[in-house]
Design an enzyme around this catalytic site. Sequence first.
Site, mmCIF file in Angstrom:
data_model
loop_
_atom_site.group_PDB
_atom_site.id
_atom_site.type_symbol
_atom_site.label_atom_id
_atom_site.label_comp_id
_atom_site.label_asym_id
_atom_site.label_seq_id
_atom_site.Cartn_x
_atom_site.Cartn_y
_atom_site.Cartn_z
ATOM 1 C CG ASP A 125 -1.827 1.237 1.232
ATOM 2 O OD1 ASP A 125 -2.901 1.158 0.599
ATOM 3 O OD2 ASP A 125 -1.469 2.262 1.847
ATOM 4 C CE1 TYR A 133 0.068 7.826 2.519
ATOM 5 C CE2 TYR A 133 0.647 5.597 1.872
ATOM 6 C CZ TYR A 133 -0.231 6.477 2.461
ATOM 7 O OH TYR A 133 -1.391 6.006 3.019
#
Length: 280
Positions: free
Chosen positions: A43, A48
């Site tokens: 994931d 991010y």
Amino acid sequence: MKYITLNDGLTLPSIGFGTYKATEEEGIASVKLALQKGYRLLDTAARYENESAVGKGIKESGIPREEIFVTTKVWRDNLGYENTKKAFEESLQKLDLEYIDLYLIHWPANEKNFDNWQEVNAETWRAMEELQAEGKIKSIGVSNFWQEHLEALAKTANVTPSINQIEFHPGYWQPEVTQFSQDKGIVIEAWSPLARGKVFDNELLKSIAETHNKSVSQICLRWCIEHDTITIPKSTTPERIEDNINIFDFELSPEEIKQINEIPEMGFSGELPNNWPDIV
């Protein structure tokens, strides 16, 4: 390993590897190790800023691409039809992959930020449906969607979301959203399953862990599994990466599940889909 079949037929492992805050060399090493230890669901997200590291970790692991399920997400600054198409291609390029297994809307457009939030979510979804039809995405889903967002999306969607990834852990597991999603055939995926580390100080969880001769994290992740969710713990520590996946040789009793369900609010991130960009 336990597997869960989504409403579109894709079958995913019930535990995956979260990569939030794992960047550069640390991210590459942790992804590589996780895959070598048996994880097959990864994931990440555009937000991010580690998609390149995740892609490199996949290649360095030596595990065949077809055995790995890669998740990434479109960030809330890039919602809308054209923006989503562009954001997806950027993610695909950074990951250095030919397709994405699971693509999610990271946060829904909301009333606070968009006069036409329903339309923004619908157009984002339309772009994702087209990318799925083109074979660039195997499965499409959402993240942090409440009932109102799911109901609005259903009015125009041709494809039902396969997954709703939400904050889900002892002390904050959103039972109403969970039940509504599951009733619609949408699998819940649990982010922050260890409540930002708050679970490790909880006496009930420590007691249950002692009963089963397991770690507190293993108890929490098993509890997620018992709720028919997919859980995605994150760690860059080799021992914890291995510990977190070893949760399939025991079960929690119905009474233990009930006790964990009733833990008072703990470890809540403060992030709400109708309140961003503010955190309460």
